[in-house]
Motif scaffolding. Structure first.
Motif, PDB file in Angstrom:
ATOM      1  N   LYS A  37       0.831  -1.206   0.000  1.00 40.03           N
ATOM      2  CA  LYS A  37       0.000   0.000   0.000  1.00 40.03           C
ATOM      3  C   LYS A  37       0.866   1.256   0.000  1.00 40.03           C
ATOM      4  O   LYS A  37       0.507   2.272  -0.592  1.00 40.03           O
ATOM      5  CB  LYS A  37      -0.889  -0.043   1.246  1.00 40.03           C
ATOM      6  N   TYR A  38       1.997   1.199   0.675  1.00 36.52           N
ATOM      7  CA  TYR A  38       2.850   2.387   0.818  1.00 36.52           C
ATOM      8  C   TYR A  38       4.187   2.239   0.080  1.00 36.52           C
ATOM      9  O   TYR A  38       4.616   3.132  -0.632  1.00 36.52           O
ATOM     10  CB  TYR A  38       3.151   2.661   2.301  1.00 36.52           C
ATOM     11  N   ASP A  49      -1.038   0.366   9.613  1.00 35.38           N
ATOM     12  CA  ASP A  49      -2.494   0.317   9.501  1.00 35.38           C
ATOM     13  C   ASP A  49      -3.174  -0.301  10.730  1.00 35.38           C
ATOM     14  O   ASP A  49      -4.391  -0.418  10.782  1.00 35.38           O
ATOM     15  CB  ASP A  49      -2.895  -0.465   8.244  1.00 35.38           C
ATOM     16  N   GLU A  79       4.213  -1.864   7.065  1.00 35.13           N
ATOM     17  CA  GLU A  79       2.902  -1.463   6.535  1.00 35.13           C
ATOM     18  C   GLU A  79       1.768  -1.967   7.423  1.00 35.13           C
ATOM     19  O   GLU A  79       0.829  -1.236   7.723  1.00 35.13           O
ATOM     20  CB  GLU A  79       2.715  -2.003   5.112  1.00 35.13           C
TER      21      GLU A  79
END
Length: 447
Positions: free
Chosen positions: A5-6, A136, A132
């Motif tokens: 995601k990052y 989150d 990650e």
């Protein structure tokens, strides 16, 4: 592997103040990575942070600092320093983690966050995925008690330390006396350290790209825009030019006539020299799938191998460590010399080329052409939605392209790690055939 995601191919990167390059994400990176790299040992934990000269660094740096200090990590700030300098200093200062704030060769509006482990090497995919997951998760769990918050200090001698490390990579019995060198620092992280290191080793130094204003990094200068260097070399009748990118982890050189010497030719120069001295380890060089077939043939002619990895200097380094190699890199100018550094270092790579130049007493024009490059064509095709690489028509076009070049070249089709692009590359002895193969595959992707 899980979807990321990052993190991309080289840390987190994107347009400043837009996801994922926001202050909030930087704060979460600081908390998640900080917590992950703090052992249970009852001691102070340390993170070191360097950056390039982008305006957005003033936003990202304090956000990272807030994240790290909130979990109890002490912070040392280097200010502008090349990426390889941050990597080396992470290890030499016994820090638990190193961070570089930079989008490398990208324009000023982008920025990025690169992380280094306590050994000075970039983090593996697995570690990045774990960071990650933590980012989150419930990020506020495990923050430090008020009396255990981290402290922050600016380190004033970081640049001087790095200059000494770089100079130590140049052979002691040699000097750059008598050489006139143009250095283009891309208005980036090396704007102070690179000219000083060259000057202290004896060169006459002509500087360009050393006036950063936060907005001009990599703008019509540096390793991705070599015209500025070439023009200056001819104007000043210099012996050669050296162009670094924004964070100085890659280098491109030009000879006295302004002809560009790319990363593949630089690796060939250094590999040949090390092999002649019996100092090349691993029996060859590690490069990516993008390196020219000419380099592979040059090395084979010397009884050496070229091992290829996927694109990204991190993957090159991983293979180098596995196979005990001490030289690797990318065509773009990332050159990794594990005898001296833990990641690509543009300035150190340039110094190894200069050492060969001085020792052999040859002009750069004679040294810079180690092999004939095989015609290589690259086309980027932008797409929206699902990756076209899953299409049967595209797979068939790739198979046909490979068949066309069988025995005399190769085809490489891959998605970009940072943009919605498919990169179509082919190379071979027959340029017309190479062009035809690339165009056919590109058209199939567009369709």
């Amino acid at each position: 592997m899980s979807t990321r995601k990052y993190f991309g191919t080289d840390g987190i990167r994107g347009r400043a103040n837009t996801f994922p390059m926001t202050a909030e994400v930087a704060y979460r990176v600081g908390m998640a990575a900080g917590k992950m790299f703090m052992s249970n040992a009852d001691r102070r934990h340390l993170v070191v942070i360097g950056k390039d000269t982008r305006l957005s660094g003033y936003m990202i740096e304090p956000a990272l600092v807030a994240g790290f200090t909130s979990v109890g990590m002490d912070v040392r700030l280097f200010g502008p320093l090349p990426t390889p300098g941050v990597a080396l200093m992470t290890r030499s200062m016994r820090a638990d983690l190193g961070v570089m704030i930079s989008a490398s060769h990208n324009a000023f509006m982008d920025n990025g966050i690169k992380l280094f482990g306590p050994d000075g090497y970039k983090l593996s995919d697995e570690v990045e995925l774990e960071i990650e997951a933590r980012m989150d998760g419930d990020i506020l769990q495990g923050v430090a008690e008020p009396h255990k918050l981290g402290r922050v200090q600016r380190l004033d001698d970081a640049q001087a330390r790095y200059i000494e490390i770089v100079k130590a990579s140049f052979p002691r019995h040699l000097t750059l006396n008598g050489l006139r060198i143009v250095i283009d620092c891309a208005h980036g992280a090396a704007y102070k350290v690179a000219p000083l290191a060259l000057y202290e080793l004896g060169a006459e130094v002509i500087c360009i790209g050393v006036s950063p204003d936060g907005l001009n990094i990599n703008e019509k200068c540096g390793s991705t825009h070599t015209d500025a260097m070439a023009v200056k070399v001819k104007e000043m009748r210099a012996d050669l030019g050296i162009a670094l990118d924004g964070d100085a982890d890659r280098v491109v050189i030009c000879d006295e006539n302004g002809k560009v010497v790319d990363g593949d030719q630089i690796m060939a120069i250094v590999a040949g020299h090390l092999a002649d001295k019996g100092l090349l380890k691993g029996g060859g060089v590690v490069a990516t799938v993008m390196s020219n077939l000419g380099l592979e043939r040059f090395l084979a002619g010397k009884g050496l191998t070229l091992e290829r990895t996927k694109v990204g200097d991190r993957y090159v380094m991983e293979r180098m460590r596995e196979g005990g190699f001490n030289l690797g890199g990318e065509q773009s100018g990332h050159v990794i010399l594990t005898d001296h550094a833990t990641t690509g270092d543009g300035l150190m790579a340039a110094l190894q080329v200069l050492a060969v130049l001085v020792e052999r007493g040859k002009p750069m024009s004679k040294l810079g052409h180690q092999f004939d490059t095989v015609p290589q064509i690259l086309k980027n095709v932008r797409f929206t939605g699902v990756s076209p690489l899953n299409s049967e028509a595209v797979k068939q076009a790739i198979r046909e392209g490979e068949e066309m070049l069988k025995g005399s070249g190769r085809v490489l089709v891959r998605p970009s790690g940072t943009e919605p692009l498919i990169r179509v590359m082919a190379e071979g002895d027959d340029e017309k055939q190479v062009k035809a193969a690339v165009n056919m595959i590109a058209e199939a992707i567009k369709a």
